[in-house]
Design an enzyme around this catalytic site. Structure first.
Site, PDB file in Angstrom:
ATOM      1  CG  ASN A   9      -4.929 -97.768  51.832  1.00  0.00           C
ATOM      2  OD1 ASN A   9      -5.266 -96.668  52.284  1.00  0.00           O
ATOM      3  ND2 ASN A   9      -3.746 -98.310  52.076  1.00  0.00           N
ATOM      4  NE  ARG A  94      -3.992 -97.773  56.357  1.00  0.00           N
ATOM      5  CZ  ARG A  94      -2.953 -96.982  56.062  1.00  0.00           C
ATOM      6  NH1 ARG A  94      -2.739 -96.615  54.815  1.00  0.00           N
ATOM      7  NH2 ARG A  94      -2.150 -96.584  57.008  1.00  0.00           N
ATOM      8  CG  HIS A 182       1.788 -97.042  59.916  1.00  0.00           C
ATOM      9  ND1 HIS A 182       2.747 -96.118  60.281  1.00  0.00           N
ATOM     10  CD2 HIS A 182       1.343 -96.647  58.707  1.00  0.00           C
ATOM     11  CE1 HIS A 182       2.882 -95.220  59.328  1.00  0.00           C
ATOM     12  NE2 HIS A 182       2.030 -95.517  58.347  1.00  0.00           N
ATOM     13  N   GLY A 211       7.521 -96.008  55.424  1.00  0.00           N
ATOM     14  CA  GLY A 211       6.995 -95.722  54.094  1.00  0.00           C
ATOM     15  C   GLY A 211       6.890 -94.229  53.939  1.00  0.00           C
ATOM     16  CG  ASN A 212       4.676 -90.709  51.465  1.00  0.00           C
ATOM     17  OD1 ASN A 212       5.715 -90.041  51.445  1.00  0.00           O
ATOM     18  ND2 ASN A 212       3.501 -90.212  51.190  1.00  0.00           N
ATOM     19  N   GLY A 213       4.380 -92.559  54.993  1.00  0.00           N
ATOM     20  CA  GLY A 213       4.114 -92.357  56.420  1.00  0.00           C
ATOM     21  C   GLY A 213       5.036 -93.318  57.158  1.00  0.00           C
ATOM     22  NE  ARG A 242       1.938 -87.915  57.290  1.00  0.00           N
ATOM     23  CZ  ARG A 242       1.480 -89.149  57.418  1.00  0.00           C
ATOM     24  NH1 ARG A 242       1.213 -89.627  58.615  1.00  0.00           N
ATOM     25  NH2 ARG A 242       1.283 -89.910  56.361  1.00  0.00           N
ATOM     26  CG  ASP A 284      10.115 -91.117  45.598  1.00  0.00           C
ATOM     27  OD1 ASP A 284      11.093 -91.853  45.839  1.00  0.00           O
ATOM     28  OD2 ASP A 284       9.112 -91.496  44.978  1.00  0.00           O
ATOM     29  NE  ARG A 286      11.031 -94.974  44.586  1.00  0.00           N
ATOM     30  CZ  ARG A 286       9.850 -95.464  44.284  1.00  0.00           C
ATOM     31  NH1 ARG A 286       9.751 -96.602  43.654  1.00  0.00           N
ATOM     32  NH2 ARG A 286       8.754 -94.823  44.585  1.00  0.00           N
TER      33      ARG A 286
HETATM   34  P1  AMP Z   1       5.130 -96.749  50.899  1.00  0.00           P
HETATM   35  O1  AMP Z   1       4.388 -95.578  51.509  1.00  0.00           O
HETATM   36  O2  AMP Z   1       5.233 -97.926  51.814  1.00  0.00           O
HETATM   37  O3  AMP Z   1       4.640 -97.109  49.524  1.00  0.00           O
HETATM   38  O4  AMP Z   1       6.641 -96.242  50.698  1.00  0.00           O
HETATM   39  C1  AMP Z   1       6.963 -95.166  49.856  1.00  0.00           C
HETATM   40  C2  AMP Z   1       8.413 -94.760  50.084  1.00  0.00           C
HETATM   41  O5  AMP Z   1       9.268 -95.885  49.846  1.00  0.00           O
HETATM   42  C3  AMP Z   1       8.862 -93.642  49.169  1.00  0.00           C
HETATM   43  O6  AMP Z   1       9.636 -92.689  49.881  1.00  0.00           O
HETATM   44  C4  AMP Z   1       9.753 -94.369  48.179  1.00  0.00           C
HETATM   45  O7  AMP Z   1      10.737 -93.547  47.642  1.00  0.00           O
HETATM   46  C5  AMP Z   1      10.385 -95.427  49.071  1.00  0.00           C
HETATM   47  N1  AMP Z   1      10.955 -96.508  48.266  1.00  0.00           N
HETATM   48  C6  AMP Z   1      10.324 -97.411  47.479  1.00  0.00           C
HETATM   49  N2  AMP Z   1      11.225 -98.195  46.843  1.00  0.00           N
HETATM   50  C7  AMP Z   1      12.458 -97.771  47.254  1.00  0.00           C
HETATM   51  C8  AMP Z   1      13.805 -98.160  46.945  1.00  0.00           C
HETATM   52  N3  AMP Z   1      14.061 -99.168  46.090  1.00  0.00           N
HETATM   53  N4  AMP Z   1      14.804 -97.499  47.561  1.00  0.00           N
HETATM   54  C9  AMP Z   1      14.570 -96.483  48.422  1.00  0.00           C
HETATM   55  N5  AMP Z   1      13.327 -96.064  48.738  1.00  0.00           N
HETATM   56  C10 AMP Z   1      12.286 -96.697  48.165  1.00  0.00           C
END
Ligand code: AMP
Length: 396
Positions: A9, A94, A182, A211-213, A242, A284, A286
């Site tokens: 990916n 992907r 997705h 997620g990020n997307g 975005r 991010d 978090r």
């Molecule tokens: P992904 O693209 O699915 O890997 O998701 C990434 C996003 O998930 C980022 O914005 C991360 O900050 C968020 N993320 C991952 N773990 C956590 C968590 N424990 N609490 C809040 N957001 C999280």
């Protein structure tokens, strides 16, 4: 050892990978997964085996710029050291956009690569890197079948009204459509839901891939009806970088009044908006959740507000919702986002179990809730591995 399937990916700055062993009569079994971050600069990577052993993938520190090929070589090095390299029977990729003509997973040849190159303007953030990953893997495994799996495929079941824009029909006919993305994640979730809650899975469900997307999708009996992303992966929810849904009049204003050209507008909307642009701090979640900056709070509040609007809107494309599923980094992990998104949604039949939600339980709705809310971790890699086995005709 039996055949091994490698999944890749490839993103703009990362290359995620997983290795699966083929098990007769069962789903592919994950041996290890890993990722290389910082592609385009000085990268670092790590691998975790199914048994939980972690190791680092290191790069020559004198390399100022690790590209997809160097990253692929590092993966190859790890496969060699693990004793898997000569067992790789197929590589699955992907691919974000398949356009009008690439739907089912497809064995990659020169003509597929040419079609993918033509789709770059529709997915500028992803498609060039998907192609770079494919070319790197073809070099590393020149005589091994390579399979492309498309994120747009799951959405080809949209009815016309959820597949078009209100433009003259000729634009639809030439391919200006709501492709949706997705799809590998949605495919995995609908299948998993079919195992966890088969009766519910046959009804109307809204899945939130956060997620990020980030996007959301309404499905009926496991088939996509409508989704928040459109012609490109820019529409719908706000995301890491975005903007999500935007009045097209804003783009006209940026062009005519601000004299921004297409590249500048593209950079703004794809790379400098969303959580990052609004907070001015980070993409991010978090980091934003622990920040006390008012702009970080606004960015999260906007993200949550869009989830609520889209949830209600998608429910109207089907006949209400029997279940809501949260998945991906934010959906699986952020109880705060889920709580804020579902708070006061009893009118939609959603009664949250606050404790279960804070504990990231599989079911986070109250027992009496007419609508059931699930957290289901997604596994796009497994979908790619399964499609790859089938398309390449690999047998155990
Ligand atoms: P992904 O693209 O699915 O890997 O998701 C990434 C996003 O998930 C980022 O914005 C991360 O900050 C968020 N993320 C991952 N773990 C956590 C968590 N424990 N609490 C809040 N957001 C999280």
């Amino acid at each position: 050892m039996g055949p091994v399937i490698l999944t890749l990916n490839a993103g703009s700055s990362s290359l995620k990978f997983a290795a699966f062993a083929l098990v007769k009569g069962a789903e592919p079994s994950q041996l290890a997964s890993g990722q290389i971050e910082g592609i385009g600069a000085t990268a670092q990577g790590s691998v975790k085996t199914a048994a939980g052993e972690k190791s680092d993938l290191t790069f020559d520190p004198s390399l100022r710029r690790v590209d997809h090929q160097v990253a692929m070589d590092a993966i190859l090095g790890w496969l060699r050291q693990a004793g898997y390299d000569s067992s790789v029977a197929a590589v699955g990729h992907r691919v974000v956009h398949g356009g009008l003509h690439l739907v089912e997973p497809k064995l990659i040849d020169e003509s597929v690569i040419a079609t993918l190159k033509g789709l770059i303007p529709l997915a500028p953030l992803h498609e060039p890197h998907n192609i770079a990953g494919i070319l790197a893997a073809m070099k590393a495994f020149p005589s091994t079948p390579q399979v492309a799996c498309f994120d747009t495929a799951f959405h080809r079941s949209h009815p016309f009204v959820d597949d078009t824009f209100a433009l003259p029909r000729s634009y639809y006919d030439e391919g200006v459509r709501r492709y949706g993305f997705h799809g590998l994640s949605y495919e995995f979730i609908t299948r998993k839901l079919g195992k966890i809650a088969p009766k519910i899975a046959r009804k109307d469900v809204v899945i939130a891939h956060l997620g990020n997307g980030a996007s959301m999708c309404a499905v009926h009996d496991g088939r996509a009806v409508a989704t928040t992303m459109g012609f490109t992966a820019l529409d719908g929810l706000s995301m890491g970088t975005r903007c999500g849904q935007l009045d097209p009049g804003v783009v006209l204003y940026l062009m005519t009044e601000k004299k921004m050209n297409a590249d500048e507008i593209s950079d703004l909307l794809w790379k400098n908006s969303g959580l990052k642009g609004m907070s001015g701090i980070s993409q991010d979640m978090r980091e934003l959740e622990t920040s006390d900056s008012p702009a970080a709070r606004d960015a999260i509040a906007y993200f949550v507000s869009r989830i609520r609007r889209e949830l209600a809107g998608l429910a109207g494309t089907v006949d209400g919702v029997e279940a809501v599923v949260f998945t991906a980094g934010i959906g699986e992990n952020s109880w705060k986002v889920r709580e804020a998104a579902l708070n006061g949604m009893e009118w939609m039949g959603i009664h949250l179990d606050v404790e279960a939600n804070r504990a990231n339980a599989q079911i986070i709705s109250a027992k009496h809730s007419p609508t059931t809310v699930f957290i289901i971790p997604t596994n796009e890699e497994l979908m790619i591995a399964e499609h790859t086995v089938r398309t390449a005709g690999v047998t155990g």
